[in-house]
Design a protein around this motif. Structure first.
Motif, PDB file in Angstrom:
ATOM      1  N   SER A   1       0.989  -1.427  -0.019  1.00  0.00           N
ATOM      2  CA  SER A   1       0.190   0.025   0.021  1.00  0.00           C
ATOM      3  C   SER A   1       0.735   1.143   0.051  1.00  0.00           C
ATOM      4  N   GLY A   2       1.700   1.346   0.804  1.00  0.00           N
ATOM      5  CA  GLY A   2       2.735   2.517   0.796  1.00  0.00           C
ATOM      6  C   GLY A   2       3.589   2.471  -0.484  1.00  0.00           C
ATOM      7  N   LEU A   3       3.936   1.394  -0.945  1.00  0.00           N
ATOM      8  CA  LEU A   3       4.767   1.539  -2.212  1.00  0.00           C
ATOM      9  C   LEU A   3       3.982   2.006  -3.403  1.00  0.00           C
ATOM     10  N   HIS A   4       2.734   1.721  -3.665  1.00  0.00           N
ATOM     11  CA  HIS A   4       2.012   1.783  -4.733  1.00  0.00           C
ATOM     12  C   HIS A   4       0.972   2.970  -4.748  1.00  0.00           C
ATOM     13  N   TYR A   5       0.730   3.400  -3.324  1.00  0.00           N
ATOM     14  CA  TYR A   5      -0.223   4.473  -3.218  1.00  0.00           C
ATOM     15  C   TYR A   5       0.317   5.559  -2.370  1.00  0.00           C
ATOM     16  N   GLY A   6       1.368   5.460  -1.968  1.00  0.00           N
ATOM     17  CA  GLY A   6       2.170   6.511  -1.326  1.00  0.00           C
ATOM     18  C   GLY A   6       1.420   6.551   0.297  1.00  0.00           C
ATOM     19  N   ASN A   7       0.584   5.938   0.707  1.00  0.00           N
ATOM     20  CA  ASN A   7       0.038   5.785   1.987  1.00  0.00           C
ATOM     21  C   ASN A   7      -0.469   4.661   2.535  1.00  0.00           C
ATOM     22  N   MET A   8      -0.789   4.346   3.431  1.00  0.00           N
ATOM     23  CA  MET A   8      -1.265   2.817   3.994  1.00  0.00           C
ATOM     24  C   MET A   8      -2.709   2.817   4.318  1.00  0.00           C
ATOM     25  N   ASN A   9      -3.241   4.015   3.978  1.00  0.00           N
ATOM     26  CA  ASN A   9      -5.169   3.886   3.891  1.00  0.00           C
ATOM     27  C   ASN A   9      -5.634   2.677   3.192  1.00  0.00           C
ATOM     28  N   PRO A  10      -5.275   2.319   1.966  1.00  0.00           N
ATOM     29  CA  PRO A  10      -5.783   1.181   1.480  1.00  0.00           C
ATOM     30  C   PRO A  10      -5.878  -0.063   2.345  1.00  0.00           C
ATOM     31  N   ALA A  11      -4.771  -0.215   2.927  1.00  0.00           N
ATOM     32  CA  ALA A  11      -4.560  -1.619   3.854  1.00  0.00           C
ATOM     33  C   ALA A  11      -5.228  -1.422   4.940  1.00  0.00           C
ATOM     34  N   PHE A  12      -5.498  -0.221   5.634  1.00  0.00           N
ATOM     35  CA  PHE A  12      -6.329  -0.010   6.739  1.00  0.00           C
ATOM     36  C   PHE A  12      -7.847  -0.268   6.515  1.00  0.00           C
ATOM     37  N   TRP A  13      -8.220   0.394   5.392  1.00  0.00           N
ATOM     38  CA  TRP A  13      -9.618   0.139   4.902  1.00  0.00           C
ATOM     39  C   TRP A  13      -9.884  -1.215   5.070  1.00  0.00           C
ATOM     40  N   GLY A  14      -8.905  -2.108   4.219  1.00  0.00           N
ATOM     41  CA  GLY A  14      -8.881  -3.618   4.075  1.00  0.00           C
ATOM     42  C   GLY A  14      -9.197  -4.316   5.270  1.00  0.00           C
ATOM     43  N   TYR A  15      -8.352  -3.759   6.385  1.00  0.00           N
ATOM     44  CA  TYR A  15      -8.352  -4.519   7.645  1.00  0.00           C
ATOM     45  C   TYR A  15      -9.835  -4.274   8.408  1.00  0.00           C
ATOM     46  N   VAL A  16     -10.546  -3.025   8.254  1.00  0.00           N
ATOM     47  CA  VAL A  16     -11.854  -2.741   8.605  1.00  0.00           C
ATOM     48  C   VAL A  16     -12.638  -3.603   8.094  1.00  0.00           C
TER      49      VAL A  16
END
Length: 488
Positions: A441-456
């Motif tokens: 998420s950090g590499l491809h989107y510049g932040n980790m929000n996509p990963a955190f949304w996935g966890y939710v």
């Protein structure tokens, strides 16, 4: 002849080690007249060895945060949020998670084959390989990254210790005390994460004070922080040799493992454990890196405010809350507690995203501590559910088929022991997936929000899965009536 707390007639001694032939923890008279003391003794030394396993397993989470300062270019710029350095750090911290997850299944199966005592000695001794290897190569500043990837993978042997320890202790305790005993055993191991993340940064800082705050000083500090574990590993081996026992009744009957693997509840619980333990161990490995990458200015606030010393708080609260999860599940319902945990973890993850958006460190720390605490409670509640589920199903089958109830319950214990290994392995693998999601998420989107949304989304789905299989009355009545009355 060694002194033991139970009657001597219950013990036999072989060249392979000390074995207990007769073990009836659910018999109150047996339990009160020596059984409890013997179980407690084995629990104490199991916790000590497992604690060291977790300590070595998570060692890399703290080491990677200073390897850039120690002269290793592939981690330079980590404190400035360099995406490549963050990605490399998360790769190194995820390797022990992956290998530890893979080892949990064979480590569980080793208990019936070799006995808890012998395998505890072996598994503790294996910790010497990654520690001594790191000491050797960390002092070679031109060592390529792939060597450290291999060393990090070897540290995964510490993660396998959990399943062998839990499977062993599962046989020692009666049904009504398993939740608390397994919670204490697991929490003692989990505390290894917290103590490593507390003391390793302090020892590294001490090394730079002794030498100099340069690359050589950091390498010296890392060396000290690894060597400190060697005497404790040796003590764990000697303690297991002198004081632990093996249970003959923990032997496989040839069918228990197959039954556990084809039982759908094994895989349902494995998915739930991905959410609880996968989060605990995944975030434990990633937390120091996330702190350094997102709040680099914290390094300026002094000795006790260093990143590593703050990172240990997450693992500490997660470890301390695990016995509470087992204890409250013994008295209420593991399934209900697990459902509440997943709902709370979804909320905590949303708060983490809000803290990153607001660049608020206090909110970030509080949100993560809440997430760690809930994951610890969930670890205890899910592991409490496992023996209850298998026992309830065994009673149902015995009632339907006329099978001897004592034989059915013995088989249930063996199946639960096998299931613990599978569930522990899948749960730990979830920690690897969590770290990879953060890294990508950090590499491809510049932040980790996509990963955190996935966890939710995942936490909410796991809460729904818990309700569907273990709280929905129609399921309990129509498909597994024994579970409806088992306080699962």
């Amino acid at each position: 002849m060694a002194t033991v707390e139970a009657p001597e007639s219950t013990f036999r001694y072989q060249q392979r080690g000390r074995w207990i032939d007769h073990w009836e923890p659910d018999n109150n008279e047996f339990w009160e007249n020596g059984g409890q003391q013997t179980a407690r003794k084995n629990l104490i030394f199991s916790v000590f060895a497992e604690n060291l396993g977790f300590s070595i397993w998570v060692l890399w989470a703290s080491v990677v945060t200073v390897m850039g300062s120690a002269g290793f270019d592939f981690l330079a710029g980590l404190g400035k949020g360099n995406p490549t350095a963050v990605s490399n750090a998360l790769l190194l911290t995820s390797m022990p998670t992956l290998v530890g997850a893979a080892l949990r299944i064979p480590y569980t199966f080793a208990i019936p084959r070799f006995g808890g005592r012998a395998f505890t000695i072996f598994s503790a001794g294996m910790l010497l390989i990654p520690t001594l290897g790191l000491v050797w190569f960390i002092n070679e500043p031109h060592t390529p990254m792939w060597v450290f990837v291999v060393l990090a993978a070897l540290a995964g042997v510490g993660g396998g210790n959990f399943s062998s320890s839990m499977a062993n202790i599962n046989f020692f305790y009666p049904e009504g005390k398993k939740g608390t005993a397994l919670g204490i055993n697991a929490a003692g191991g989990n505390l290894g994460v917290a103590q490593t993340q507390l003391f390793v940064p302090l020892i590294i800082t001490l090394g730079t004070q002794i030498m100099a705050k340069d690359a050589g000083g950091y390498r010296f500090g890392i060396t000290l922080s690894v060597l400190v574990w060697i005497p404790f590993i040796l003590i764990a081996m000697v303690g297991a040799l002198r004081y632990m026992d093996s249970l003959s009744g923990a032997k496989s009957d040839g069918t228990s493992y197959k039954l556990a693997l084809v039982n759908p509840h094994t895989w349902v619980m494995a998915v739930l454990y991905v959410g609880t333990f996968g989060s605990f161990i995944g975030y434990s490995f990633a937390f120091p890196t996330l702190l350094k990458a997102n709040f680099p200015d914290l390094a300026k606030i002094g000795w006790m405010g260093t990143l590593g010393n703050l990172a240990f708080l997450g693992a500490l609260v997660g470890s301390m809350s695990r016995p509470f999860g087992g204890w409250v599940s013994d008295r209420l319902s593991g399934a209900k507690i697990t459902l509440y945990v997943f709902a709370g973890m979804a909320v905590a993850t949303l708060l983490i995203m809000a803290s990153l958006s607001a660049k608020s460190f206090p909110l970030f720390l509080i949100s993560f501590l809440l997430l760690f605490a809930l994951s610890g409670v969930g670890n205890g509640s899910t592991y409490r559910m496992i023996p209850m589920i298998f026992t309830a199903e065994a009673r149902r089958r015995a009632s339907e088929t006329g099978q001897d109830i004592s034989a059915a319950l013995t088989s249930a214990k063996r199946q639960a022991g096998a299931a613990i290994g599978v569930i522990g392995a899948v749960g730990a693998a979830g920690g690897w997936v969590l770290q990879q999601a953060l890294r990508l998420s950090g590499l491809h989107y510049g932040n980790m929000n996509p990963a955190f949304w996935g966890y939710v989304v995942a936490y909410l789905a796991m809460g729904g899965l818990t309700w569907w299989f273990y709280l929905r009355s129609s399921f309990a009545t129509s498909r597994a009536p024994s579970l409806a009355h088992a306080n699962v």
